[in-house]
Design a protein around this motif. Structure first.
Motif, PDB file in Angstrom:
ATOM      1  N   GLY A 143       0.839  -1.193   0.000  1.00 34.71           N
ATOM      2  CA  GLY A 143       0.000   0.000   0.000  1.00 34.71           C
ATOM      3  C   GLY A 143       0.870   1.236   0.000  1.00 34.71           C
ATOM      4  N   VAL A 144       0.386   2.290   0.633  1.00 35.05           N
ATOM      5  CA  VAL A 144       1.150   3.532   0.757  1.00 35.05           C
ATOM      6  C   VAL A 144       1.198   3.940   2.228  1.00 35.05           C
ATOM      7  CG1 VAL A 144       0.523   4.332  -1.554  1.00 35.05           C
ATOM      8  CG2 VAL A 144      -0.867   5.028   0.417  1.00 35.05           C
ATOM      9  N   ARG A 145       2.224   4.670   2.583  1.00 33.18           N
ATOM     10  CA  ARG A 145       2.261   5.298   3.909  1.00 33.18           C
ATOM     11  C   ARG A 145       1.104   6.284   4.011  1.00 33.18           C
ATOM     12  NH1 ARG A 145       7.275   7.820   3.939  1.00 33.18           N
ATOM     13  NH2 ARG A 145       8.256   6.070   5.056  1.00 33.18           N
ATOM     14  N   VAL A 146       0.492   6.394   5.194  1.00 29.07           N
ATOM     15  CA  VAL A 146      -0.665   7.271   5.344  1.00 29.07           C
ATOM     16  C   VAL A 146      -0.231   8.729   5.517  1.00 29.07           C
ATOM     17  CG1 VAL A 146      -2.731   7.751   6.700  1.00 29.07           C
ATOM     18  CG2 VAL A 146      -2.079   5.383   6.228  1.00 29.07           C
ATOM     19  N   PHE A 147       0.666   9.024   6.464  1.00 31.40           N
ATOM     20  CA  PHE A 147       1.120  10.400   6.698  1.00 31.40           C
ATOM     21  C   PHE A 147       2.632  10.468   6.748  1.00 31.40           C
ATOM     22  CE2 PHE A 147      -3.107  10.868   8.734  1.00 31.40           C
ATOM     23  CZ  PHE A 147      -3.523  12.064   8.170  1.00 31.40           C
ATOM     24  N   ARG A 148       3.167  11.571   6.269  1.00 30.41           N
ATOM     25  CA  ARG A 148       4.547  11.962   6.552  1.00 30.41           C
ATOM     26  C   ARG A 148       4.521  13.380   7.097  1.00 30.41           C
ATOM     27  NH1 ARG A 148       8.600  15.059   4.074  1.00 30.41           N
ATOM     28  NH2 ARG A 148      10.682  14.562   4.898  1.00 30.41           N
ATOM     29  N   VAL A 149       5.126  13.564   8.282  1.00 29.07           N
ATOM     30  CA  VAL A 149       5.210  14.879   8.922  1.00 29.07           C
ATOM     31  C   VAL A 149       6.641  15.363   8.797  1.00 29.07           C
ATOM     32  CG1 VAL A 149       4.767  16.200  11.014  1.00 29.07           C
ATOM     33  CG2 VAL A 149       3.418  14.140  10.542  1.00 29.07           C
ATOM     34  N   ALA A 150       6.848  16.393   8.005  1.00 28.55           N
ATOM     35  CA  ALA A 150       8.196  16.889   7.716  1.00 28.55           C
ATOM     36  C   ALA A 150       8.785  17.631   8.915  1.00 28.55           C
ATOM     37  CB  ALA A 150       8.148  17.816   6.506  1.00 28.55           C
ATOM     38  N   PRO A 151      10.098  17.848   8.923  1.00 28.26           N
ATOM     39  CA  PRO A 151      10.687  18.697   9.965  1.00 28.26           C
ATOM     40  C   PRO A 151      10.002  20.064   9.991  1.00 28.26           C
ATOM     41  CG  PRO A 151      12.402  17.594   8.711  1.00 28.26           C
ATOM     42  CD  PRO A 151      11.115  17.314   7.991  1.00 28.26           C
ATOM     43  N   ALA A 152       9.796  20.596  11.201  1.00 28.45           N
ATOM     44  CA  ALA A 152       9.159  21.905  11.394  1.00 28.45           C
ATOM     45  C   ALA A 152       7.695  21.917  10.981  1.00 28.45           C
ATOM     46  CB  ALA A 152       9.918  23.019  10.670  1.00 28.45           C
ATOM     47  N   ALA A 153       7.078  20.753  10.836  1.00 29.31           N
ATOM     48  CA  ALA A 153       5.637  20.656  10.592  1.00 29.31           C
ATOM     49  C   ALA A 153       4.971  20.052  11.818  1.00 29.31           C
ATOM     50  CB  ALA A 153       5.358  19.800   9.367  1.00 29.31           C
ATOM     51  N   GLN A 154       3.644  20.257  11.939  1.00 34.58           N
ATOM     52  CA  GLN A 154       2.881  19.742  13.067  1.00 34.58           C
ATOM     53  C   GLN A 154       1.608  19.086  12.546  1.00 34.58           C
ATOM     54  OE1 GLN A 154       3.754  20.041  16.390  1.00 34.58           O
ATOM     55  NE2 GLN A 154       5.670  21.078  15.838  1.00 34.58           N
ATOM     56  N   LEU A 155       1.307  17.896  13.079  1.00 31.43           N
ATOM     57  CA  LEU A 155       0.073  17.217  12.721  1.00 31.43           C
ATOM     58  C   LEU A 155      -0.618  16.752  13.988  1.00 31.43           C
ATOM     59  CD1 LEU A 155      -1.902  15.792  10.740  1.00 31.43           C
ATOM     60  CD2 LEU A 155      -0.348  13.820  10.789  1.00 31.43           C
ATOM     61  N   ALA A 156      -1.907  17.054  14.106  1.00 30.94           N
ATOM     62  CA  ALA A 156      -2.732  16.573  15.212  1.00 30.94           C
ATOM     63  C   ALA A 156      -3.868  15.735  14.636  1.00 30.94           C
ATOM     64  CB  ALA A 156      -3.300  17.741  16.013  1.00 30.94           C
ATOM     65  N   LEU A 157      -3.994  14.510  15.134  1.00 33.96           N
ATOM     66  CA  LEU A 157      -5.088  13.620  14.730  1.00 33.96           C
ATOM     67  C   LEU A 157      -5.996  13.383  15.920  1.00 33.96           C
ATOM     68  CD1 LEU A 157      -3.156  10.863  12.714  1.00 33.96           C
ATOM     69  CD2 LEU A 157      -4.192  12.965  11.847  1.00 33.96           C
ATOM     70  N   ALA A 158      -7.303  13.438  15.696  1.00 33.29           N
ATOM     71  CA  ALA A 158      -8.269  13.223  16.773  1.00 33.29           C
ATOM     72  C   ALA A 158      -9.423  12.368  16.262  1.00 33.29           C
ATOM     73  CB  ALA A 158      -8.799  14.559  17.301  1.00 33.29           C
ATOM     74  N   ARG A 159      -9.685  11.263  16.968  1.00 34.00           N
ATOM     75  CA  ARG A 159     -10.827  10.390  16.699  1.00 34.00           C
ATOM     76  C   ARG A 159     -10.835   9.871  15.265  1.00 34.00           C
ATOM     77  NH1 ARG A 159     -12.296  14.743  19.173  1.00 34.00           N
ATOM     78  NH2 ARG A 159     -13.223  15.622  17.283  1.00 34.00           N
TER      79      ARG A 159
ATOM     80  N   GLY B 182       2.537   3.570   8.880  1.00 37.05           N
ATOM     81  CA  GLY B 182       1.396   4.411   9.212  1.00 37.05           C
ATOM     82  C   GLY B 182       1.728   5.887   9.142  1.00 37.05           C
ATOM     83  N   ILE B 183       2.713   6.299   9.963  1.00 36.65           N
ATOM     84  CA  ILE B 183       3.090   7.724  10.042  1.00 36.65           C
ATOM     85  C   ILE B 183       4.599   7.821  10.216  1.00 36.65           C
ATOM     86  CG2 ILE B 183       2.656   9.922  11.177  1.00 36.65           C
ATOM     87  CD1 ILE B 183       0.150   8.683  12.435  1.00 36.65           C
TER      88      ILE B 183
END
Length: 222
Positions: free
Chosen positions: A57-73, A87-88
Motif C-alpha cells: 500500500g502507501v504510507r498514510v502520513f509523513r510529517v516533515a521537519p518543522a511541521a505539526q500534525l494533530a489527529l483526533a478520533r 502508518g506515520i
C-alpha cells in the motif's frame, strides 16, 4: 487531500473526515504547516495494506521537519512502507488523541516511526493494534526523537526478524505501567523501540497486551 497544507509555506489547515478514505498516495504535511485531522465518527484513512509485507500500500502520513500534525478520533489503517513508518513517518511534531493505528507494516516502526531531534510524538488515549515490523511494530524512536504515551494500549503487535511463513513469535510481558521513562536506552521490543542518543520514551497509565516478537519487552512495571 490536505489542500493548502500540501505545499511548503502553508500556515494551517483543519480537515474533518466525513467518510472513510482510501489513499492513492501519502498525505504530506510540509515544513511550516500545522494540520489538524479529526472525525466525529472515527472514520478511517486507509493506506491499502493489510498489515503484512505481502500486500503493498502507501504510507498514510509523513510529517516533515518543522511541521505539526494533530489527529483526533480517526483510524489510520493499512499503512505500508518497505523500510519505516508505514502508518506515520514523523520528523516534526505529532499528536494522537483518541486514535487507532492498525494493520500497518514497515521493517521498523510499522505504526509510527519518529526520527531526529525535532521529532516528538504525544499519544493520548490511543491504540496500536495488529501492526507488523521487524522491530518496534507500534513505534520506533531514533536519534533524538521523543515519544510520550499516556493511556495507550499496544495490543497484538508483532515484531519478527523472519517475516516469512506463520508468525511463531514468543509472547512478551503484558503490563499496566504507572510510569516508565527511558533515555538513550538502545532497547527494542515487539511494541516499541528506542535507539540513539537523547532519544526518549515516556509511558504512563498504559497497557501492553499479547504482543509477540523475538526480543524481551523494553517495558515493565516500575
Amino acid at each position: 487531500a490536505l489542500g493548502t497544507c500540501d505545499r511548503a509555506g502553508a500556515l494551517a489547515v483543519d480537515w474533518t473526515l466525513t467518510r472513510d478514505a482510501a489513499l492513492a498516495a501519502t498525505l504530506e504535511v510540509r515544513a511550516g504547516c500545522v494540520a489538524t485531522v479529526s472525525s466525529g465518527e472515527r472514520f478511517a484513512l486507509f493506506g491499502g495494506g493489510d498489515g503484512t509485507a505481502d500486500v503493498v500500500g502507501v504510507r498514510v502520513f509523513r510529517v516533515a521537519p518543522a511541521a505539526q500534525l494533530a489527529l483526533a478520533r480517526v483510524v489510520v489503517r493499512g499503512g505500508y512502507d518497505e523500510e519505516r513508518g508505514g502508518g506515520i513517518l514523523v520528523e516534526g511534531g505529532l499528536e494522537l488523541r483518541d486514535v487507532m493505528v492498525e494493520r500497518c507494516y514497515a521493517r521498523r516502526g510499522a505504526a509510527v516511526f519518529a526520527m531526529g531531534g525535532g521529532a516528538t510524538v504525544v499519544a493520548l488515549a490511543t491504540s496500536f493494534v495488529h501492526n507488523l515490523a521487524e522491530r518496534g511494530a507500534a513505534g520506533y524512536a531514533l536519534d533524538g526523537a521523543a515519544l510520550a504515551l499516556n493511556r495507550v494500549v499496544a495490543e497484538s503487535n508483532t515484531a519478527d526478524f523472519r517475516l516469512a511463513g506463520p508468525m511463531r513469535g514468543v509472547p512478551l510481558m503484558d503490563f499496566v505501567s504507572p510510569s516508565l521513562n527511558l533515555t538513550d536506552a538502545g532497547q527494542c521490543g515487539s511494541a516499541f523501540c528506542v535507539s540513539g542518543q537523547e532519544t526518549t520514551l515516556d509511558v504512563r497509565n498504559s497497557r501492553f497486551a499479547n504482543n509477540y516478537g523475538m526480543h524481551v519487552t523494553i517495558a515493565s512495571n516500575h
